[in-house]
Design an enzyme around this catalytic site. Structure first.
Site, PDB file in Angstrom:
ATOM      1  N   TYR A 177      59.092  43.146  -7.444  1.00 53.93           N
ATOM      2  CA  TYR A 177      59.379  43.268  -8.714  1.00 53.93           C
ATOM      3  C   TYR A 177      60.828  42.884  -8.917  1.00 53.93           C
ATOM      4  O   TYR A 177      61.127  41.903  -9.922  1.00 53.93           O
ATOM      5  CB  TYR A 177      59.204  44.733  -9.397  1.00 53.93           C
ATOM      6  CG  TYR A 177      59.729  44.986 -10.907  1.00 53.93           C
ATOM      7  CD1 TYR A 177      58.833  44.539 -11.885  1.00 53.93           C
ATOM      8  CD2 TYR A 177      60.981  45.416 -11.012  1.00 53.93           C
ATOM      9  CE1 TYR A 177      59.077  44.599 -13.063  1.00 53.93           C
ATOM     10  CE2 TYR A 177      61.192  45.549 -12.438  1.00 53.93           C
ATOM     11  CZ  TYR A 177      60.278  45.331 -13.526  1.00 53.93           C
ATOM     12  OH  TYR A 177      60.682  45.173 -14.791  1.00 53.93           O
ATOM     13  N   LYS A 179      62.527  39.482 -10.918  1.00 56.69           N
ATOM     14  CA  LYS A 179      63.480  39.446 -11.846  1.00 56.69           C
ATOM     15  C   LYS A 179      64.958  38.547 -11.367  1.00 56.69           C
ATOM     16  O   LYS A 179      65.326  37.930 -12.419  1.00 56.69           O
ATOM     17  CB  LYS A 179      63.927  40.839 -12.176  1.00 56.69           C
ATOM     18  CG  LYS A 179      62.897  41.754 -12.801  1.00 56.69           C
ATOM     19  CD  LYS A 179      62.238  41.160 -14.102  1.00 56.69           C
ATOM     20  CE  LYS A 179      61.006  41.929 -14.609  1.00 56.69           C
ATOM     21  NZ  LYS A 179      60.460  41.389 -15.684  1.00 56.69           N
TER      22      LYS A 179
END
Length: 123
Positions: A25, A29
């Site tokens: 994750y 990002k």
């Protein structure tokens, strides 16, 4: 003279902080941050502006439900926000509208944090 442009708006959260069990994750990002900068450079000469919006905690129905069900946790989370409160949906959408407006014609390759000051280094 009419100057056409488009904004690619992406969000990412807490790019400079690592989180256990969040490697995929967090990497995604971070990639959005770099993609925003690289694509902005690639399209700047065409009058196309590329920016990202990085919202922090936002008062959504899910966040409000969490706060009601976990008041102590919510209080701890709110305490890391320098402004002392979650952003509203309007706070974030106003930033997006501004980035898409002629008021920000020289803004490109920027990740705009709408996070109540969290990214300024309070955590």
């Amino acid at each position: 003279m009419y100057f056409a442009y488009y904004d690619l708006l992406n969000s990412y959260r807490f790019l400079l902080s690592g989180y256990k069990n969040m490697s995929a994750y967090s990497s995604a990002k971070a990639a959005v941050n770099q993609l925003t900068k690289c694509v902005a450079l690639e399209y700047a000469d065409k009058g196309i502006r590329i920016n990202a919006v990085a919202p922090g905690p936002v008062n959504t129905p899910l966040a409000l439900a969490f706060s009601r069900n976990n008041p102590e946790e919510a209080k701890k989370y709110t305490s890391i926000i320098p402004t002392g409160k979650f952003s509203s949906v309007d706070d974030v959408s106003n930033a997006v509208v501004w980035l898409c407006s002629d008021l920000s014609v020289q803004i490109t390759g920027t990740v705009l944090a709408v996070d109540g000051g969290i990214s300024a280094g309070n955590i």
